[in-house]
Scaffold this motif. Structure first.
Motif, mmCIF file in Angstrom:
data_model
loop_
_atom_site.group_PDB
_atom_site.id
_atom_site.type_symbol
_atom_site.label_atom_id
_atom_site.label_comp_id
_atom_site.label_asym_id
_atom_site.label_seq_id
_atom_site.Cartn_x
_atom_site.Cartn_y
_atom_site.Cartn_z
ATOM 1 N N ASP A 33 0.895 -1.312 -0.129
ATOM 2 C CA ASP A 33 0.072 0.054 0.125
ATOM 3 C C ASP A 33 0.905 1.330 -0.080
ATOM 4 O OD1 ASP A 33 -2.130 1.769 0.071
ATOM 5 O OD2 ASP A 33 -2.418 1.322 2.194
ATOM 6 N N LEU A 34 1.371 1.584 -1.241
ATOM 7 C CA LEU A 34 2.331 2.640 -1.338
ATOM 8 C C LEU A 34 1.507 4.037 -1.189
ATOM 9 C CD1 LEU A 34 4.670 1.580 -3.939
ATOM 10 C CD2 LEU A 34 5.081 1.562 -1.468
ATOM 11 N N ASP A 35 0.276 4.013 -1.767
ATOM 12 C CA ASP A 35 -0.544 5.202 -1.653
ATOM 13 C C ASP A 35 -1.283 5.604 -0.397
ATOM 14 O OD1 ASP A 35 0.248 5.950 -4.249
ATOM 15 O OD2 ASP A 35 -1.519 4.566 -4.923
ATOM 16 N N GLY A 36 -1.487 4.707 0.459
ATOM 17 C CA GLY A 36 -2.161 4.695 1.904
ATOM 18 C C GLY A 36 -1.411 5.844 2.622
ATOM 19 N N ILE A 41 -1.205 11.021 5.692
ATOM 20 C CA ILE A 41 -0.975 12.154 6.326
ATOM 21 C C ILE A 41 -1.832 13.430 6.048
ATOM 22 C CG2 ILE A 41 0.437 13.065 4.036
ATOM 23 C CD1 ILE A 41 2.725 13.702 6.149
ATOM 24 N N LEU A 42 -2.728 13.435 5.136
ATOM 25 C CA LEU A 42 -3.558 14.444 4.665
ATOM 26 C C LEU A 42 -4.978 14.370 5.636
ATOM 27 C CD1 LEU A 42 -3.175 14.727 0.965
ATOM 28 C CD2 LEU A 42 -2.136 16.091 2.477
ATOM 29 N N ASP A 43 -5.073 13.165 6.342
ATOM 30 C CA ASP A 43 -6.181 13.065 6.889
ATOM 31 C C ASP A 43 -6.126 13.816 8.225
ATOM 32 O OD1 ASP A 43 -8.691 11.782 7.474
ATOM 33 O OD2 ASP A 43 -7.988 10.138 8.187
ATOM 34 N N ASP A 44 -7.357 14.390 8.544
ATOM 35 C CA ASP A 44 -7.608 15.341 9.824
ATOM 36 C C ASP A 44 -8.259 14.752 11.076
ATOM 37 O OD1 ASP A 44 -6.080 18.100 9.416
ATOM 38 O OD2 ASP A 44 -7.825 18.825 8.741
ATOM 39 N N ASP A 45 -7.595 13.568 11.511
ATOM 40 C CA ASP A 45 -8.221 12.832 12.545
ATOM 41 C C ASP A 45 -7.603 13.226 13.873
ATOM 42 O OD1 ASP A 45 -5.865 11.850 12.102
ATOM 43 O OD2 ASP A 45 -6.681 9.554 12.354
#
Length: 52
Positions: A33-36, A41-45
């Motif tokens: 999973d290279l794109d995961g 990192i862009l996820d705002d959790d």
């Protein structure tokens, strides 16, 4: 010239060790999973909840 007796096996051993490590990483799914990670990192959790 005598130093080659020591350095050549050490270099070959380290190269073999690197190859084994790379093949282990491929077999264990480290590159599946290279794109995961790039999207994660862009996820705002990490937004703080009110009152904390």
């Amino acid at each position: 010239m005598n130093v080659l007796v020591y350095l050549l096996p050490i270099a070959l051993g380290l190269g073999f060790l690197g190859l084994v490590g790379f093949l282990w990483a491929l077999k264990s799914g480290q590159y599946d999973d290279l794109d995961g990670a790039a999207a994660r990192i862009l996820d705002d959790d990490d937004i703080r909840k009110p009152g904390l």
